[in-house]
Design a protein around this motif. Structure first.
Motif, short mmCIF file in Angstrom:
data_model
loop_
_atom_site.label_atom_id
_atom_site.label_comp_id
_atom_site.label_asym_id
_atom_site.label_seq_id
_atom_site.Cartn_x
_atom_site.Cartn_y
_atom_site.Cartn_z
N VAL A 102 0.85 -1.06 0.21
CA VAL A 102 -0.08 0.04 0.08
C VAL A 102 0.86 1.09 -0.04
CG1 VAL A 102 -1.60 1.33 1.33
CG2 VAL A 102 -1.94 -1.16 1.16
N GLN A 103 0.52 2.18 -0.88
CA GLN A 103 1.18 3.65 -0.86
C GLN A 103 0.51 4.41 0.01
OE1 GLN A 103 2.01 5.22 -4.66
NE2 GLN A 103 3.51 4.01 -5.22
N ASN A 104 1.34 4.91 1.08
CA ASN A 104 0.67 5.95 2.07
C ASN A 104 0.67 7.10 1.67
OD1 ASN A 104 0.45 7.58 4.56
ND2 ASN A 104 -0.06 5.57 5.60
N PRO A 105 -0.14 8.27 1.51
CA PRO A 105 0.11 9.57 1.10
C PRO A 105 0.74 10.26 2.05
CG PRO A 105 -2.37 9.07 1.71
CD PRO A 105 -1.62 7.74 1.77
N PHE A 106 0.87 10.04 3.13
CA PHE A 106 1.65 10.74 4.24
C PHE A 106 3.09 10.32 4.51
CE2 PHE A 106 -2.98 10.89 5.42
CZ PHE A 106 -3.08 12.27 5.30
N TYR A 107 3.63 9.25 4.06
CA TYR A 107 4.78 8.63 4.05
C TYR A 107 5.53 8.48 2.90
CZ TYR A 107 3.35 8.25 9.22
OH TYR A 107 3.00 8.38 10.37
#
Length: 60
Positions: free
Chosen positions: A46-51
């Motif tokens: 999963v790509q996390n938008p905050f990290y």
């Protein structure tokens, strides 16, 4: 073991993290990124938008 430096793109804070299957946050056998204090952040796939992950590497 896969390790990385995880950077919070809002605050700039960085943490060393590693992938593990040995954490309560693991679901359906998908490894999660965990810091040295045992906090899980998000699954490997999963790509996390905050990290952002930097210096990702495999270590023996």
């Amino acid at each position: 073991m896969k390790t990385a430096i995880m950077r919070n793109i809002i605050t700039g804070a960085e943490r060393r993290v590693h992938l593990t299957l040995d954490h309560p946050a693991v679901q359906c056998g998908i490894a999660v990124w965990v810091d040295d204090e045992g906090r899980a952040y998000f699954p490997e796939d999963v790509q996390n938008p905050f990290y952002e992950l930097r210096d990702v590497n495999d270590t023996p």
